[in-house]
Design a protein around this motif. Structure first.
Motif: not given
Length: 303
Positions: A206-223
């Protein structure tokens, strides 16, 4: 001097790993409270990591990437991993993050119990006492006789049992499979198995924050996977294990800042008992076999 530098590097990577794990569960809970299904959270958590990992896996493994004699074990770990993340992320919607993190401290204890049962690890009086204390600490955390007991804590416990089974699978896989190949199969299977559930209950951001978090959770998992790998590479397990408790500190801080949750007394006391008992168990095992660190490396494929 060089060994001290490596130990320090390992400690710093371990601290980062603990912070990243706390961040993953915080984001997962936030998304869950914003009506994202477990399937969608697990899918983004895994698929983003898979897509980032893919070019590196192809570069380092090449044509050997898909060649494995242990495909059934990779598949089984993917199935259990998916189920455990579903349970874990679902339960976090209803309980404080610190409670979930505290129950997760039981994972190495459960792994050791399984190792004794299934692969005949040795068990003496000292280890038996440590195991009993750990289970007592877990009882204090879950606190089933209290009116504030939440049944979702039992789902977390089931997820920990699944993670401990995964630990034993990883111990087998690590004898022949590289870390990057294990992570490739894991993220691939997690993405594949969670996709139908994600589609079934899909929610558009619904907003940029949710798009960011959905993407960021995968990036964090890998790091996070990289951070734990480097921590184990540079430092001994007995050096790193005490640092693992910092995950509870990070979780408590993030839980308070994001959700206004305050850690409960029984959770804190039980966590300390479980932590000390787990530390002793791992110390005893590390004296017998340095390759026990491969069991702990399983966390990079589960969070």
């Amino acid at each position: 001097m060089e060994n001290r530098k490596n130990q320090l590097k390992g400690i710093l990577w371990m601290i980062l790993h603990c912070f990243l794990i706390s961040s993953v569960v915080t984001i997962a809970k936030f998304l869950g409270k914003n009506n994202y299904s477990e399937g969608q959270v697990v899918f983004f958590h895994s698929f983003v990591a898979f897509m980032i990992l893919l070019p590196f896996a192809l570069h380092f493994e090449g044509k050997k990437l898909l060649k494995t004699k242990l495909f059934s074990l990779h598949l089984f770990r993917g199935i259990i991993g998916t189920a455990s993340l579903f349970l874990y992320f679902f339960a976090l919607k209803f309980i404080p993050l610190t409670d979930g993190r505290a129950v997760a401290l039981l994972s190495p204890v459960i792994t050791f119990i399984f190792a004794v049962i299934f692969i005949k690890e040795s068990l003496n009086i000292k280890k038996s006492i440590a195991l009993i204390l750990s289970l007592f600490g877990g009882y204090i955390i879950i606190n089933p006789g209290n009116v504030s007991f939440h049944p979702m804590l039992l789902l977390i416990l089931v997820a920990m049992i699944m993670w401990s089974i995964i630990d034993l699978i990883i111990k087998k896989l690590s004898k022949t499979e590289s870390g990057i190949k294990q992570l490739f199969f894991l993220t691939g299977f997690l993405s594949l198995f969670s996709l139908p559930f994600a589609i079934l209950d899909w929610k558009n951001p619904e907003n940029l924050l949710e798009i960011f978090l959905l993407t960021f959770i995968g990036i964090i998992f890998l790091f996070n996977s990289l951070a734990l790998f480097l921590a184990i590479k540079y430092a001994d397990l007995t050096t790193l294990t005490p640092i693992d408790f910092s995950g509870m500190i990070f979780t408590a801080i993030l839980s308070y800042l994001v959700f206004g949750e305050i850690i409960k007394t029984n959770t804190l006391i039980g966590s300390i008992i479980v932590f000390v008992s787990s530390l002793y168990l791992i110390y005893q095992e590390s004296k017998k076999a340095k390759d026990f660190s491969k069991i702990s490396e399983g966390n990079i494929q589960k969070e």
